[in-house]
Design an enzyme around this catalytic site. Structure first.
Site, PDB file in Angstrom:
ATOM      1  N   LYS A  43       5.751  -1.778  12.490  1.00 11.56           N
ATOM      2  CA  LYS A  43       6.234  -3.429  12.434  1.00 11.56           C
ATOM      3  C   LYS A  43       5.649  -4.021  13.780  1.00 11.56           C
ATOM      4  CE  LYS A  43       8.813  -3.766   8.488  1.00 11.56           C
ATOM      5  NZ  LYS A  43       8.970  -2.357   8.013  1.00 11.56           N
ATOM      6  N   SER A  46       4.654   6.181   8.831  1.00  9.78           N
ATOM      7  CA  SER A  46       4.753   4.742   9.241  1.00  9.78           C
ATOM      8  C   SER A  46       5.808   4.391  10.357  1.00  9.78           C
ATOM      9  CB  SER A  46       5.038   4.069   8.015  1.00  9.78           C
ATOM     10  OG  SER A  46       6.108   4.467   7.447  1.00  9.78           O
TER      11      SER A  46
HETATM   12  C1  LIG Z   1       9.019  -1.725   6.919  1.00 11.38           C
HETATM   13  C2  LIG Z   1       8.584  -0.287   6.702  1.00 11.38           C
HETATM   14  C3  LIG Z   1       7.778   0.013   5.510  1.00 11.38           C
HETATM   15  C4  LIG Z   1       7.422  -0.753   4.467  1.00 11.38           C
HETATM   16  O1  LIG Z   1       6.708  -1.952   5.098  1.00 11.38           O
HETATM   17  P1  LIG Z   1       6.564  -3.111   4.052  1.00 11.38           P
HETATM   18  O2  LIG Z   1       5.550  -4.085   4.711  1.00 11.38           O
HETATM   19  O3  LIG Z   1       7.844  -3.893   3.861  1.00 11.38           O
HETATM   20  O4  LIG Z   1       5.976  -2.748   2.873  1.00 11.38           O
HETATM   21  C5  LIG Z   1       7.284   1.590   5.529  1.00 11.38           C
HETATM   22  N1  LIG Z   1       7.665   2.424   6.774  1.00 11.38           N
HETATM   23  C6  LIG Z   1       8.303   2.119   7.687  1.00 11.38           C
HETATM   24  C7  LIG Z   1       9.064   3.035   8.699  1.00 11.38           C
HETATM   25  C8  LIG Z   1       8.996   0.691   7.577  1.00 11.38           C
HETATM   26  O5  LIG Z   1       9.627   0.155   8.856  1.00 11.38           O
END
Ligand SMILES: *Cc1c(COP(=O)(O)O)cnc(C)c1O
Length: 334
Positions: free
Chosen positions: A57, A309
């Site tokens: 993010k 992520s």
């Molecule tokens: C926000 C987030 C997602 C999903 O992202 P989007 O853009 O809302 O689809 C996936 N993994 C993590 C760790 C996140 O913080």
């Protein structure tokens, strides 16, 4: 933010990449020998959970802050997220000498409030729901001229998240399939625009939890809909996509090759594998790619890249999952 274009292109993402260079980490990508044995394909893990603030993010938030005019920057940015977007925006604003205000309800646990403050944001505690926190955001935008930075449905945010896709292409040009965790779709839209912009034959598959998958439900009926939210190990994948969604719904509809839903036990198995085998601590949302590969859920062409992520998981919960718990409830009951 400003007037929104209808989509985000690989050129927008290249521009974002130049803008945020040096302010976010270029994260490593590593092969997984064990997942290769299990799947028969070359598997790489994109270790984005090493990113500053613990998730991708920061890419979108940094690009959004750097895209502001000096006047906007001086008025400050605002958001209602207590999760990874809130952390990222707090850090991104502070790094540019701007003030971020994060609005949250009084039900948000003290450790989350403290973490956002530690990252340099002003915290406003208002009301007892996420909706009331969002109302405060709207008020600060209307009355103080603060600039709202949304968590996903924003061109600058999507372009920032897309820089992760550019890195994947640079690190593994022959990639055939990318597995992307999916919630509001900022990450999936940006990564798909980058990967397919560079190689139109590559496939991008969105992965999310069975419990409250708003994007999947919306894609199934052809327009944004609300779904009931349930507690999930992949808490960062919760929340709606917005009934007035401007960008991510259409981009996910047009660019994703498939969207798959995972049960909690498989997400738990993904977190356990990440820890015990790959030696990585990831949150539930970050484990869905590994989870889908382990469960044999995907028919895909290799080489495949799974995006890890984020890593912002409560460590007590993580320990219980690693020790065999398979759901949030079991964790609560334990
Ligand atoms: C926000 C987030 C997602 C999903 O992202 P989007 O853009 O809302 O689809 C996936 N993994 C993590 C760790 C996140 O913080």
């Amino acid at each position: 933010m400003c007037a929104q274009p209808a989509s985000v292109s690989i050129d927008d993402i290249r521009a974002a990449s130049a803008r945020i260079a040096g302010r976010v980490l270029r994260t490593p990508m590593v092969p997984s020998a064990i997942l290769q044995e299990r799947t028969g394909a070359l598997v790489h893990l994109k270790l984005e959970h090493y990113q500053t603030t613990g998730s991708f993010k920061l890419r979108g938030a940094t690009n959004a802050v750097l895209s502001l005019t000096p006047a906007q920057r001086a008025r400050g940015v605002v958001a209602a997220s207590t999760g990874n977007h809130g952390r990222a925006l707090a850090h991104a604003a502070k790094a540019e000498g701007a003030v971020a205000t994060i609005c949250m309800s009084r039900l948000v646990p003290e450790n989350k409030v403290a973490e956002i403050r530690r990252l340099g944001a002003e915290v406003r505690i208002v009301g007892s729901s996420q909706d009331e926190a969002q109302e405060e955001v709207d008020r600060l935008v209307a009355e103080k001229g603060m600039v709202m930075v949304p968590p996903f449905d924003d061109a600058a945010v999507i372009a920032g998240q897309g820089t992760l896709g550019l890195e994947i292409i640079e690190q593994l040009p022959q990639v055939a399939t990318v597995l992307v965790p999916l919630s509001g779709g900022g990450l999936a839209a940006g990564v798909a625009a980058a990967v397919k912009g560079a190689n139109p034959k590559a496939k991008v598959i969105g992965l999310t939890m069975e419990r409250g998958a708003a994007m999947k439900a919306s894609l199934d009926v052809g327009h944004p809909v609300q779904v009931e939210e349930l507690p999930s190990l992949a808490d960062s994948l919760g929340g709606g996509i917005g009934l007035d969604n401007a960008l991510t719904f259409a981009m996910c509809r047009d660019l994703l090759d498939d969207v798959l839903l995972l049960p909690e036990a498989e997400i738990a198995a993904g977190m356990r594998h990440a820890y015990a085998v790959e030696r990585e601590i990831v949150e539930g949302a970050g484990a869905v790619g590994i989870a889908a590969l382990l469960a044999g859920r995907i028919r895909f062409a290799g080489p495949v890249v799974a995006i890890l992520s984020g890593r912002n998981v409560d460590m007590t919960l993580h320990r219980r999952i690693v020790n065999g718990a398979t759901s949030v409830e079991e964790e609560v009951a334990a």
